[in-house]
Design a protein around this motif. Structure first.
Motif, short mmCIF file in Angstrom:
data_model
loop_
_atom_site.label_atom_id
_atom_site.label_comp_id
_atom_site.label_asym_id
_atom_site.label_seq_id
_atom_site.Cartn_x
_atom_site.Cartn_y
_atom_site.Cartn_z
N SER A 53 0.74 -1.49 -0.28
CA SER A 53 -0.32 0.21 0.02
C SER A 53 1.33 1.47 -0.10
CB SER A 53 -1.44 0.07 0.91
OG SER A 53 -2.18 -1.14 1.39
N VAL A 54 1.81 1.08 0.95
CA VAL A 54 3.34 2.10 0.60
C VAL A 54 3.63 2.26 -0.51
CG1 VAL A 54 4.64 3.28 1.69
CG2 VAL A 54 3.35 2.14 3.34
N GLY A 55 4.53 1.12 -1.40
CA GLY A 55 4.51 1.29 -2.46
C GLY A 55 3.83 2.27 -3.54
N LEU A 56 2.36 1.31 -2.92
CA LEU A 56 1.47 2.16 -4.99
C LEU A 56 0.55 3.56 -4.59
CD1 LEU A 56 -1.00 1.13 -6.16
CD2 LEU A 56 -2.56 1.20 -4.78
N CYS A 57 0.70 3.96 -3.25
CA CYS A 57 1.41 5.14 -2.64
C CYS A 57 2.03 6.18 -3.27
CB CYS A 57 0.76 5.50 -1.73
SG CYS A 57 -0.93 5.44 -0.07
N LEU A 60 1.81 5.94 -7.44
CA LEU A 60 0.85 7.31 -7.80
C LEU A 60 1.66 8.68 -7.27
CD1 LEU A 60 -2.37 5.87 -6.65
CD2 LEU A 60 -1.83 5.40 -8.48
N VAL A 61 2.03 8.62 -6.40
CA VAL A 61 2.65 9.57 -6.48
C VAL A 61 3.41 10.11 -7.18
CG1 VAL A 61 4.23 11.45 -5.21
CG2 VAL A 61 2.33 10.66 -4.02
N ALA A 62 5.13 9.42 -7.27
CA ALA A 62 5.93 9.45 -8.29
C ALA A 62 5.38 9.82 -9.67
CB ALA A 62 7.02 8.59 -8.06
N MET A 63 4.37 9.36 -10.41
CA MET A 63 4.33 8.86 -11.62
C MET A 63 3.21 10.68 -11.90
SD MET A 63 0.98 5.89 -13.10
CE MET A 63 -0.63 6.78 -11.90
N ASN A 64 2.24 10.97 -11.15
CA ASN A 64 1.91 12.17 -11.31
C ASN A 64 2.97 13.73 -10.80
OD1 ASN A 64 -1.07 11.94 -12.13
ND2 ASN A 64 -1.06 10.21 -10.59
N PHE A 65 4.51 13.25 -10.87
CA PHE A 65 5.27 14.57 -10.05
C PHE A 65 6.87 14.88 -11.10
CE2 PHE A 65 9.40 15.98 -7.90
CZ PHE A 65 8.85 16.84 -7.28
N ALA A 346 8.60 -0.92 -1.31
CA ALA A 346 8.24 0.27 -1.92
C ALA A 346 8.87 1.09 -2.33
CB ALA A 346 8.08 1.52 -0.61
N ILE A 347 10.19 0.96 -2.30
CA ILE A 347 11.18 1.77 -3.11
C ILE A 347 11.57 1.37 -4.80
CG2 ILE A 347 13.31 1.49 -3.99
CD1 ILE A 347 12.68 3.81 -1.39
N PHE A 348 10.91 -0.24 -4.76
CA PHE A 348 10.46 -0.35 -7.03
C PHE A 348 9.38 0.37 -7.08
CE2 PHE A 348 13.52 -3.94 -6.10
CZ PHE A 348 14.66 -3.92 -7.49
N MET A 349 8.21 0.10 -6.36
CA MET A 349 7.42 0.60 -6.53
C MET A 349 7.15 2.02 -6.98
SD MET A 349 4.51 -1.76 -4.92
CE MET A 349 2.93 -1.25 -5.87
N THR A 350 8.04 2.85 -6.41
CA THR A 350 7.66 4.60 -6.73
C THR A 350 9.46 4.70 -7.61
OG1 THR A 350 8.09 4.34 -3.92
CG2 THR A 350 8.82 7.03 -5.18
N ALA A 351 10.09 3.69 -8.07
CA ALA A 351 10.94 3.54 -9.05
C ALA A 351 10.00 3.68 -10.22
CB ALA A 351 12.35 2.90 -8.47
N ILE A 352 8.99 2.51 -10.16
CA ILE A 352 8.00 2.40 -11.41
C ILE A 352 7.23 3.98 -11.51
CG2 ILE A 352 6.54 1.47 -12.57
CD1 ILE A 352 9.11 -0.21 -12.44
N GLY A 353 7.31 4.27 -10.89
CA GLY A 353 6.46 5.65 -10.90
C GLY A 353 6.84 6.56 -11.84
N VAL A 354 8.33 6.63 -11.20
CA VAL A 354 9.31 7.95 -12.18
C VAL A 354 9.11 7.54 -13.04
CG1 VAL A 354 11.39 8.63 -12.49
CG2 VAL A 354 10.56 7.72 -9.91
#
Length: 367
Positions: A53-57, A60-65, A346-354
């Motif tokens: 859930s943290v990774g999904l958030c 989503l944030v990284a995807m829109n930043f 969490a880091i991998f999901m955030t990186a995918i957001g980038v």
């Protein structure tokens, strides 16, 4: 700036499928261990769902930043990552199984070396894109990044964590090569890196034992070859379609902590060859989409960011599966999106957001 489009849906769907597979397999692989050792069979499932859930958030944030904003904060991220890596080596660091790799935050722990991966990618992408022509000069362009690699490598090897140190080094080298580093310089760095790894193995007896265990695991089936043999037994007993989800035998305390580095073996046992191939295909699809985004990125900074994130996934997938299939010596590196490890997930999901954010500006229609 290129007109913003919708994110790469195929990439997003692929990652979400891998995360779902990961949650299911972590629960299946960890239940027996968690029940017998921790008294709660759902221990890892609950934490994995929380970190997912943290990774999904984060995704989503990284995807829109907007990705170009990372260039401004990259130096700060680099400094923060070094501070965290130093703190691990102090009394604040948490030791487990002879390694100091974690920091405690409340009731949770974080792994600074995982944070260092994305911070290194941001910093190197920002620096290389500022003056890319320098990379062709060894002393002005290559040596500064060798120093960056050396700092990360040195701090992480002190934990000790050779596999993560090698992973970060490999990611930075890939980014340097994409920028335009000469083949001769890459070859020199590669040879130097291999020599350093050999030295790291020779000076630590337990690493030498891992190497000998890899070369002939059946010479010491209850010692150095134990993990490899159990992993091969799991993969072999799975056959074509597996013994069935949740029906693994090896997870009953035969493979140590099966939810971590050897989770691919449990996948092979429960879902069989077909399940393993399906997971590998998902990773290949993810890597292909990442390469496609990098090739069609609107500028060098975004190209290098996409390259770094894709390389991070690819390197860890290759190492983890190679270890599980006894194609290389045992080393601890998680399988992205699937292995248990909250900070990693969490880091991998955030990186995918980038990566997804970059895809919104990439001209993917032309490839």
């Amino acid at each position: 700036m290129t007109k913003k489009r919708s994110s790469d849906f195929t990439l997003m769907l692929t990652v979400l499928i891998l995360v779902v597979i990961g949650v299911i397999m972590v629960f299946s692989a960890s239940y027996a261990y968690a029940y017998f050792r921790l008294g709660d069979g759902y221990h890892f499932l609950k934490r994995d769902l929380l970190w997912a859930s943290v990774g999904l958030c984060g995704m989503l944030v990284a995807m829109n930043f907007d990705y170009w904003r990372y260039k401004k904060i990259a130096p700060l991220g680099y400094i923060v990552s070094l501070i965290l890596l130093i703190l691990v080596l102090t009394p604040l660091g948490i030791e487990y199984n002879g390694a100091k790799r974690w920091l405690g935050v409340g009731g949770f722990t974080i792994m600074p070396s995982e944070i260092a991966k994305i911070c290194a990618i941001l910093f190197v992408a920002s620096s290389l894109s500022t003056n890319p022509d320098k990379i062709k000069d060894f002393f002005k362009g290559v040596v500064p990044y060798l120093i960056v690699i050396g700092i990360y490598f040195g701090l992480i090897i002190l934990q000790p964590n050779l596999s993560t140190a090698v992973t970060i080094s490999a990611i930075i080298m890939v980014m340097m090569f994409v920028t335009g580093m000469r083949w001769s310089h890459l070859t020199l760095m590669g040879a130097g890196g291999i020599a350093l790894i050999v030295v790291m193995i020779l000076i630590k007896p337990y690493r030498m034992l891992r190497l000998t265990g890899f070369l002939d695991p059946f010479a010491d089936p209850k010692g150095t070859g134990y993990q490899v043999i159990q992993s091969l037994l799991a993969l072999g007993s799975g056959g074509l379609f597996g013994v069935g989800l949740g029906k693994s035998i090896q997870k009953y305390l035969y493979i140590p902590e099966p939810q971590n580095d050897f989770i691919f073996a449990i996948i092979g046992e429960e879902l069989g060859f077909v399940g393993c191939v399906a997971v590998i295909i998902l990773y290949l699809l993810l890597i292909w989409r990442g390469v496609r985004i990098a090739i069609n990125a609107p500028d060098l900074f975004s190209c290098l960011l996409a390259t770094g994130v894709t390389a991070m996934v690819a390197v860890q997938v290759i190492i983890n599966i190679a270890v599980a299939t006894s194609s290389m010596p045992v080393t601890g590196i998680p399988l992205p999106f699937i292995s248990w490890g909250g900070t990693s997930l969490a880091i991998f999901m955030t990186a995918i957001g980038v990566l997804l954010n970059i895809s919104r500006y990439a001209n993917l229609d032309r490839s």
